[in-house]
Scaffold this active site. Sequence first.
Site, PDB file in Angstrom:
ATOM      1  N   HIS A  34     -38.345  -3.305  51.447  1.00 55.44           N
ATOM      2  CA  HIS A  34     -37.825  -4.565  50.857  1.00 55.44           C
ATOM      3  C   HIS A  34     -38.976  -5.515  50.527  1.00 55.44           C
ATOM      4  O   HIS A  34     -38.792  -6.736  50.497  1.00 55.44           O
ATOM      5  CB  HIS A  34     -36.878  -5.318  51.825  1.00 55.44           C
ATOM      6  CG  HIS A  34     -35.571  -4.648  52.099  1.00 55.44           C
ATOM      7  ND1 HIS A  34     -34.952  -4.729  53.318  1.00 55.44           N
ATOM      8  CD2 HIS A  34     -34.760  -3.904  51.317  1.00 55.44           C
ATOM      9  CE1 HIS A  34     -33.812  -4.063  53.293  1.00 55.44           C
ATOM     10  NE2 HIS A  34     -33.665  -3.542  52.080  1.00 55.44           N
TER      11      HIS A  34
ATOM     12  N   ARG B 243     -26.901   1.725  59.047  1.00 53.06           N
ATOM     13  CA  ARG B 243     -28.043   2.207  59.836  1.00 53.06           C
ATOM     14  C   ARG B 243     -28.086   1.516  61.190  1.00 53.06           C
ATOM     15  O   ARG B 243     -27.807   0.321  61.284  1.00 53.06           O
ATOM     16  CB  ARG B 243     -29.359   1.947  59.098  1.00 53.06           C
ATOM     17  CG  ARG B 243     -29.484   2.717  57.807  1.00 53.06           C
ATOM     18  CD  ARG B 243     -30.884   2.546  57.196  1.00 53.06           C
ATOM     19  NE  ARG B 243     -30.812   2.752  55.771  1.00 53.06           N
ATOM     20  CZ  ARG B 243     -31.260   1.885  54.853  1.00 53.06           C
ATOM     21  NH1 ARG B 243     -31.843   0.758  55.211  1.00 53.06           N
ATOM     22  NH2 ARG B 243     -31.134   2.164  53.579  1.00 53.06           N
TER      23      ARG B 243
END
Length: 408
Positions: free
Chosen positions: A190, A251
């Site tokens: 990210h 996740r």
Amino acid sequence: MTPIVTASRVLVLNSGSSSVKYQLLDMADSSRLAVGLVERIGEQTSRLVHEPLAGPGAAGGKREQTGPIADHEAALKAVAAELAADGLGLDSPELAAVGHRVVHGGTRFTRPTVVDEEVLAEIRNLIPLAPLHNPANVTGIEVARSLRADLPQVAVFDTAFHATVPEYAARYAIDAATAQKYAVRRYGFHGTSHAYVSRAAAALLGKPAADVNVIVLHLGNGASASAVRGGVCVETSMGLTPLEGLVMGTRSGDVDPAVVFHLARVGGLSVDEIDSLLNKKSGLLGLCGDNDMREVLRRAGEGDESARLAFDAYIHRLKKYIGAYTAVLGRVDAVVFTAGVGENAHQVREAAVEGLAELGLALDARANAVRSAEPRLISAEHARVAVAVIPTDEELEIAAQAYALVTR
Ligand code: AMP
């Protein structure tokens, strides 16, 4: 005389395993000319949604087509045709570059890079580190290049912003030779979002980035935190892969690595099954059956216990990272929430900051409740640390980095 055309447009491509998201931007004023996506590539029910935002097509609004799109090449050709129909075709002399989101740059790529054969080979070599993402990124680059060979293709890496994380924070405390041999270390992801948002935070505070220490909480379906000191990333929560760190939609984030051995030895699960369990069936989904924070909030609001547990686990992990990164930075000027959950879920922001007055954090409840697409402060007036909501814009960041590179 031929008019001089200043090429200021950048096509940004984010190629996933079965999807391509794209935006055409004009860097003369950072405006968006067209946005769209192709999804379910390779299936019978592929879908292309294209929205021209400028030019003659803009008045017509979104266009959608469904039907089989066999592969990424067909997908990008369909996108090129849509752009051409709006007078925004790839053959335009105004197009300066294509910017590609590339997930893994390893230790080699710490900056946006113009792609040549050698670079492409190196991105391919990194496939073992990002088996789900880098192959699609490579395909996106190859296809875009085949559509217009003379155009610079710029790879912008999700890992690059985290290349400044010091060695003692990037290394896992495992056997050094093994780590070296298999390139095992913290890379972080990210990165374009953390770069954009931390810079925007400094702008919101009216200070140069070099003077500001920021904790960025990128809370989307994937989620990661970073600690940015004076514009330089010094710690981040994702690791070798995007699995480590915060509780995410599907996740797990941090788990004891021995969970893997236990599930293999006692549960008889294969490595692939455990991989899928931790990446696709865990996080909010694993704890309560829903990966979308909107559903988790709705159910928790109705008294659903597993949704409440999922929310509490999500918040608990976030608080641990805020505390840890406060310690890493020493002085924190701003904590910033971004991405789908961070920008929209005031309940998450409120719960994450609650009880952290000793760290200088306190919210203005009314400011926190406001829904807006603008960067904004939500901290209480008396609070020592600013808390902000800053919508991320990874496409603009990719376009800006690609444009800066080709016009330098
Ligand atoms: P992103 O990956 O940044 O696109 O974020 C997607 C996630 O944002 C979704 O899976 C939702 O969980 C979350 N989200 C989007 N809108 C809202 C909302 N209004 N309230 C809570 N969560 C939201």
